[in-house]
Design an enzyme around this catalytic site. Structure first.
Site, mmCIF file in Angstrom:
data_model
loop_
_atom_site.group_PDB
_atom_site.id
_atom_site.type_symbol
_atom_site.label_atom_id
_atom_site.label_comp_id
_atom_site.label_asym_id
_atom_site.label_seq_id
_atom_site.Cartn_x
_atom_site.Cartn_y
_atom_site.Cartn_z
ATOM 1 N N LYS A 187 0.853 -1.194 0.082
ATOM 2 C CA LYS A 187 -0.157 -0.060 0.090
ATOM 3 C C LYS A 187 0.866 1.337 0.089
ATOM 4 O O LYS A 187 0.453 2.398 -0.293
ATOM 5 C CB LYS A 187 -0.835 0.046 1.245
ATOM 6 C CG LYS A 187 -1.860 -1.228 1.476
ATOM 7 C CD LYS A 187 -2.310 -1.088 2.871
ATOM 8 C CE LYS A 187 -2.815 -2.654 3.170
ATOM 9 N NZ LYS A 187 -3.048 -2.651 4.717
ATOM 10 N N GLU A 205 7.675 1.951 -6.468
ATOM 11 C CA GLU A 205 7.758 1.329 -4.931
ATOM 12 C C GLU A 205 7.979 2.438 -4.031
ATOM 13 O O GLU A 205 8.603 3.570 -4.517
ATOM 14 C CB GLU A 205 9.030 0.396 -5.164
ATOM 15 C CG GLU A 205 9.410 -0.214 -3.784
ATOM 16 C CD GLU A 205 8.398 -1.097 -3.459
ATOM 17 O OE1 GLU A 205 7.408 -0.756 -2.803
ATOM 18 O OE2 GLU A 205 8.984 -2.187 -2.941
ATOM 19 N N ASP A 259 14.843 -1.295 0.606
ATOM 20 C CA ASP A 259 15.533 -1.517 1.779
ATOM 21 C C ASP A 259 16.632 -2.454 1.296
ATOM 22 O O ASP A 259 17.595 -2.291 0.787
ATOM 23 C CB ASP A 259 14.787 -1.769 3.024
ATOM 24 C CG ASP A 259 15.399 -1.845 4.355
ATOM 25 O OD1 ASP A 259 16.380 -1.269 4.488
ATOM 26 O OD2 ASP A 259 14.993 -2.476 5.233
ATOM 27 N N PHE A 267 14.109 4.310 10.192
ATOM 28 C CA PHE A 267 12.946 3.772 9.845
ATOM 29 C C PHE A 267 11.788 4.885 9.668
ATOM 30 O O PHE A 267 11.454 5.510 10.334
ATOM 31 C CB PHE A 267 12.197 2.816 10.933
ATOM 32 C CG PHE A 267 11.072 1.900 10.423
ATOM 33 C CD1 PHE A 267 11.370 0.637 9.817
ATOM 34 C CD2 PHE A 267 9.866 2.508 10.519
ATOM 35 C CE1 PHE A 267 10.445 0.013 9.503
ATOM 36 C CE2 PHE A 267 8.859 1.685 9.916
ATOM 37 C CZ PHE A 267 9.031 0.325 9.254
#
Ligand code: IMP
Length: 181
Positions: free
Chosen positions: A43, A99, A103, A152
């Site tokens: 998502k 995308e 990572d 993150f």
């Protein structure tokens, strides 16, 4: 629900839409006179995908794919789950996978191999964020919005445990919270 502290703004909506315009312009140049399929990875990519799509001028079709290797944690499970709904015929077409973030490259590497089975003319990757320092595969991103450090990140579609996707900017979770998990 535990409370996470959100860090400062890394990229604002203005930064992101400006960069999406630049990348779309490059895509328009690279695919001039060609047909293109833009594939949105759900998502996390939805906002970035829309920003790219709005600025595409070559003949384009779109579709969606869901691939993930993360659950309610910040580390990749290493197991890629694909919910693939191949409504669109990719045979002999140029495909760009749009995308949110690359990572380790694990998820996309697996997805690209699956897409190759459909006989596209070419497959490239357009990612909003690239964490090159975390790469454990030879996955190459062709179009990169921003290179980022090993943080993150959340917001602008990116989540932690399905939260924070709605933030109209890219931020990150503070270190203390990262370590506590
Ligand atoms: P990879 O397979 O390790 O490249 O992980 C790619 C996927 O993991 C992305 O499509 C995201 O869904 C998720 N991911 C990786 N890093 C982050 C992050 O910093 N914030 C949010 N999601 C992330």
């Amino acid at each position: 629900m535990s409370e996470q502290k959100i860090g400062k703004v890394l990229y604002s909506q203005t930064d992101i839409t400006k960069r999406a315009k630049e990348i779309a312009a490059q895509i328009n140049k690279d695919y001039d006179g060609e047909d293109l399929i833009l594939l949105c990875t759900l998502k996390g990519s939805v906002l970035w995908f829309a920003d790219i799509l709005k600025n595409i001028t070559v003949d384009t079709k779109i579709d969606f794919v869901s691939a993930s290797s993360y659950g309610a944690s910040k580390t990749s499970s290493g197991v890629v789950k694909i919910k693939f709904d191949p409504e669109i015929n990719m045979y002999n077409s140029h495909v760009i996978v749009v995308e949110d973030i690359v990572d380790t490259g694990n998820t996309l590497k697996y997805l690209l191999a699956k897409l190759e089975e459909r006989g596209p003319k070419s497959v490239k990757v357009c990612t909003m964020l690239n964490k090159e320092s975390r790469r454990t595969t030879d996955l190459h991103a062709d179009y990169v919005g921003f290179e980022i450090d090993d943080l993150f990140v959340i917001g602008y579609g990116l989540d932690f445990d399905q939260r924070f996707r709605e933030l109209p900017y890219i931020s990150y979770l503070e270190e203390d919270d990262v370590e506590a998990l």
